[in-house]
Enzyme design. Structure first.
Site, PDB file in Angstrom:
ATOM      1  N   ASP A   1       0.867  -1.166   0.000  1.00 20.49           N
ATOM      2  CA  ASP A   1       0.000   0.000   0.000  1.00 20.49           C
ATOM      3  C   ASP A   1       0.914   1.228   0.000  1.00 20.49           C
ATOM      4  OD1 ASP A   1      -2.114   1.772   0.047  1.00 20.49           O
ATOM      5  OD2 ASP A   1      -3.205   0.744   1.643  1.00 20.49           O
TER       6      ASP A   1
HETATM    7  C1  NOJ Z   1      -3.968   4.042  -0.089  1.00 18.71           C
HETATM    8  C2  NOJ Z   1      -5.143   3.121  -0.068  1.00 18.71           C
HETATM    9  O1  NOJ Z   1      -5.167   2.420   1.146  1.00 18.71           O
HETATM   10  C3  NOJ Z   1      -5.143   2.142  -1.234  1.00 18.71           C
HETATM   11  O2  NOJ Z   1      -6.333   1.426  -1.207  1.00 18.71           O
HETATM   12  C4  NOJ Z   1      -4.978   2.874  -2.527  1.00 18.71           C
HETATM   13  O3  NOJ Z   1      -4.985   1.966  -3.600  1.00 18.71           O
HETATM   14  C5  NOJ Z   1      -3.699   3.679  -2.491  1.00 18.71           C
HETATM   15  N1  NOJ Z   1      -3.743   4.621  -1.390  1.00 18.71           N
HETATM   16  C6  NOJ Z   1      -3.456   4.447  -3.777  1.00 18.71           C
HETATM   17  O4  NOJ Z   1      -4.368   5.479  -3.867  1.00 18.71           O
END
Ligand code: NOJ
Length: 869
Positions: A293
């Site tokens: 993430d």
């Molecule tokens: C953080 C989020 O938790 C995730 O779901 C997402 O894909 C990424 N940011 C990118 O935006």
């Protein structure tokens, strides 16, 4: 999002605190023993298995591709270029020598985020209410097509973590259901749909990411620095609940899985060797790549050895210019800290996913830019360089609006109907109430990432969103339905305009009140809710609005747009409230879909994917809203085990307002003729033997002078590159602790053949878990005068003291004509009747008496039979 404490010196340091040698054994901890739970080490990180069914061609192509790469090129496709470095929400580096553009990874689980001319699909937690495999697949496929045609390689979805342990969890609506089987079936069909369209699905967030508060170190600055929350879970609960849908996603072939922000058993998930090496790549036989993430990577070598394959967005902090990988990954290979086979494996897994879904045939160049809708702008948004054409405004929507409307209507759940519905459109005097019925004064995309609750609610907030191409409001659609019939329709969309509300309610023969409740990702706070909901009440005075309208109109219909359950018991039994519908977060066709149901163009057949209770405490332990541990990780003990949502209500014998699986129709159904047939299946045999040794695809020079900055390269500010800036490795590392003698986990660099894991053997786990042990049939009869859809549901009682009263195992949405019958067929697999045994680390069928139940909801199960083995 800036977290300054992550000093660059951590780049190659092995964070020793992240694994434990405490003798908890591979079973982890036992229920009731969760305080300061530890996550045991497991090394080496499993390498790709070229014999895995479905993956053999893709792996062969990937290995051939990776063999021709230099060390720098391999590093480049594993490392993101940095936040806002390129067009997508995350991009890896490229391989210019081969004309390979690198990977574009793009949100979201309900449509293309940060782009125009895209569709806004119903949210995962809404389409789950359709209980319709066909809708799950079609939605996935169409979302995949839209991503593909915008040029993205990886769709950052679907979501099965959070699963929805607590209904206040801010991002539950991005996923499907707190039931692992409903979630598992939905995620599998969605993954297949996305990947059939030629785009890699990234199933997320692995794992136990059940709340927004404290999800990352330092995220909730109000309390000063607080480390990431640790979700502490026992091994049985992990397997029987939270891991279950991930296993289904792996079995469906998901090309990628995103590791989550939180800690699990006090180890950051993206460097948790037990979860990534043992569970995901080992036991579940995951052959794709693990992507972090965004800034969930907190170490270099530790995360590499613990199985991370791609870091996103690549920099250690957004736009820090530093990376745990990039140059530090190059360095860790040439100084021998990380064996080259581990990097080769990461690159092979990334390329195998690429070939698996046919990216070599489907790729179109990226034609949008996440950081502006302007046609011309900077290719490198953060650095403000590379001015040119960046948005081609390609319309990728095709005719997806049709399926969106169908899916949203099919996902609408009729909770109460005292004969008020369906409406005919010729009602004498229709009155529509609620801010949730109309337009937002800012437009449907007026708040960044949908971070406000204005106008009708059709998606939550955060990264799990897309821009609406339009948003059909309920008020518009109701006007259309009524006007054509010569009726009258008036509305008040200010929830606090009491005088006008009372006046209109008194005139109305039919009042339709729209209310909502919102939530989202923790980086945005709406009305005091920092991602997670603070409570389960309806927002914007909606409960009072319903009470006031229904005090004056004895035919009040309530429509709820919400991210999950809300408290409705103050009006659900009111005689004047004649109908209640849950319409979830329906996406762009919201109004059309609800009008289809209200006016009987569609007979509702949706079923609740969660439970409506009377009190938040009925669902189990609360979220952790405050530090429990000073500046250390708040300890969030999942002490309720597998008892979440309906399993908690059943266990504690609490009567819900509306139970999981419940939903009415404009006709009625009855159930009869249960048959259970035993199927001969062989005995369950553990997976045994040894793996192949790690494939050696490269043997790069360890001469640092070969990896220096190219003389002619124009540096893009804060961009992440794979090159070293000195031949002195200590200097190149910028790590004051470089060379300090760290103790590495035993076996972490061992590329020799490894013992296979008993519960493994194929994607998702031991293939014999899917052996069919029983087939079940039941007859479902439509007793009414109109055609309708019914969702017969199959539950099992496994009979043990730690088993839920009933647990969903299968379902099918059937369309049945008036007076007609249909047969429900369902398989019961070995997995369906097994429990996780922490000692043998495998699934077992216990000796407790097992029962199968069939019916229309988790509490209406008229047909039952004992299973004899
Ligand atoms: C953080 C989020 O938790 C995730 O779901 C997402 O894909 C990424 N940011 C990118 O935006």
């Amino acid at each position: 999002m800036v977290r300054a404490w992550l000093a660059p010196f951590l780049h190659v340091a092995f964070a020793q605190a992240q694994y434990s040698t405490t003798p908890t054994g591979p079973n982890g901890t036992a229920p009731g023993d969760l305080n300061n739970a530890q996550s045991p080490p497991y090394y080496p990180s499993p390498w790709i298995d070229s014999s895995t069914a479905g993956w053999t061609d893709a792996v062969a192509k990937a290995q051939a591709f990776v063999r021709q790469l230099t060390l720098l090129e391999k590093v480049n496709i594993t490392t993101g270029v940095g936040w806002e470095g390129e067009a997508c929400v995350g991009n890896t580096g490229s391989i210019p020598r081969l004309g390979f553009p690198g990977f574009c990874t793009q949100d979201s689980p309900l449509g293309v985020r940060f782009a125009d001319y895209v569709s806004a699909f119903p949210a995962g937690g809404t389409v789950a209410a359709s209980w319709d495999r066909g809708e799950f697949y079609r939605r996935g496929y169409q979302m995949g097509v839209e991503q593909r045609d915008k040029g993205s390689d990886v769709l950052l979805g679907p979501v099965v973590g959070p699963l929805g342990r607590n209904p206040k969890g801010g991002r539950n609506w991005e996923g499907f259901s707190p039931d692992p089987v409903l979630s598992g079936i939905a995620v599998a069909e969605t993954v297949k749909g996305i990947q059939d369209a030629g785009v890699i699905a990234c199933t997320k967030h692995f794992i136990l990411n059940e709340q927004e508060h404290f999800r990352s170190p330092g995220d909730f600055g109000d309390f000063g620095f607080v480390d990431a929350v640790s979700s502490n879970v026992d091994d049985k609960t992990l397997h029987e609940l939270y891991l279950w849908p991930f296993a289904d996603a792996v079995r469906a072939g998901t090309g990628s899985i995103m590791c989550s922000y939180n800690k699990a058993n006090n180890s950051q998930v993206c460097q948790n060797s037990h979860l990534q090496n043992y569970i995901l790549k080992g036991e579940l036989g995951f052959q794709g790549f693990i992507m972090s993430d965004w800034d969930a990577q907190h170490s270099g070598v530790a995360s590499t050895l613990a199985g991370l394959d791609m870091t996103m967005p690549g920099d250690s902090d957004f736009d820090s210019g530093f990376s745990f990988w990039g140059p530090n990954l190059t360095l860790s290979i040439i100084n021998g800290t990380v064996p080259e086979w581990r990097l080769d494996d990461a690159a092979t897994r990334i390329m195998a996913a690429y070939y698996l879904v046919g990216r070599d045939r489907h790729a179109v160049p990226v034609n949008f830019n996440s950081w502006t809708r302007d046609t011309y702008g900077y290719q490198h948004a953060f650095a403000q360089t590379g001015y040119g054409l960046i948005n081609q405004h390609v319309d990728v929507r095709a005719d997806h609006y049709k399926a969106i409307r169908v899916a949203s209507a099919k996902s609408t759940v009729l909770l109460k109907n005292n004969g008020a519905l369906p409406l005919k459109g010729n009602e004498k005097n229709t009155a529509v109430f609620g801010q949730d019925a109309g337009d937002s004064q800012y437009g449907p995309n007026g708040c960044a990432d949908r971070g406000c609750d204005n106008g009708t609610l059709a998606m939550g907030w955060g990264s799990g969103t897309s821009d609406f191409p339009y948003l059909v409001t309920p008020l518009d659609a109701i006007k259309n339905a009524v006007a054509g019939n010569g009726g009258i329709v008036q509305s008040v969309t200010d929830n606090y305009a009491w005088a006008q509300i009372v006046s209109l309610a008194k005139q109305a023969s039919t009042a339709i009140v729209f209310v909502n409740a919102d939530s989202g990702e923790g980086f945005i706070t709406v009305d005091g809710n920092a991602g997670d909901r603070n409570n389960l009440t309806i927002w914007q005075g909606g409960e009072t609005l319903v009470q006031n309208v229904s005090a004056y109109c004895n035919n009040t219909i309530v429509v709820i747009h919400s991210v999950g359950p809300v408290l409705i018991d103050s009006f659900s039994n009111s005689e004047n409230v004649t109908a209640i519908l849950w319409a979830g977060l329906p996406g762009q066709e919201s109004g059309n879909a609800i009008a289809d149901v209200l006016y009987g163009r569609v007979n509702p057949g949706g079923k609740l994917p969660f439970t409506f209770g009377t009190n938040a405490s009925e669902y189990g332990p609360d979220l952790v809203y405050e530090p429990t541990n000073g500046h250390g990780s708040p300890q969030d003990n999942f002490e309720e085990g597998v008892f979440i949502d309906y399993r908690a209500f059943d266990q504690k014998n609490i009567t819900p307002v509306y139970e999981f699986g419940f939903g009415l129709s404009y006709t009625t159904f009855s159930y009869s003729n249960l048959t259970v047939t035993k199927v001969a299946a062989g005995a369950y045999t553990p997976n045994t033997g040894l793996t192949q040794p790690a494939p050696v695809l490269g043997n790069s020079s360890t001469d640092a002078s070969q990896y220096q900055w190219p003389a002619n390269l124009t540096y893009v500010n804060k961009y992440i590159y794979p090159y070293l800036n000195s031949t002195d490795l200590e200097e190149a590392s910028r790590d004051p602790e470089y060379g300090v003698d760290h103790t590495y986990p035993e076996g972490a660099t061992d590329g020799s053949a490894q013992p296979k894991i008993a519960a493994g053997g194929g994607p998702g786990g031991n293939p014999q878990l899917w052996d069919v042990l029983f087939t079940v049939t039941a007859t479902v009869t439509n007793n009414g005068t109109v055609a309708g859809d019914e969702v017969p549901q199959l539950y099992v009682s496994l009979g043990g003291p730690t088993d839920p009263v009933v647990a969903l195992r299968n379902f099918e949405r059937l369309s049945i004509g008036p007076g007609k019958t249909a047969t429900f067929y369902a398989d019961v697999t070995r997995r369906d009747v097994s429990n996780w045994d922490t000692v043998s680390q495998n699934w077992v069928i216990t000796n407790y008496t097992k029962t199968v139940h069939v019916g229309s909801s988790s509490r209406k199960l008229p047909l039952s039979a004992k299973l004899s083995f």
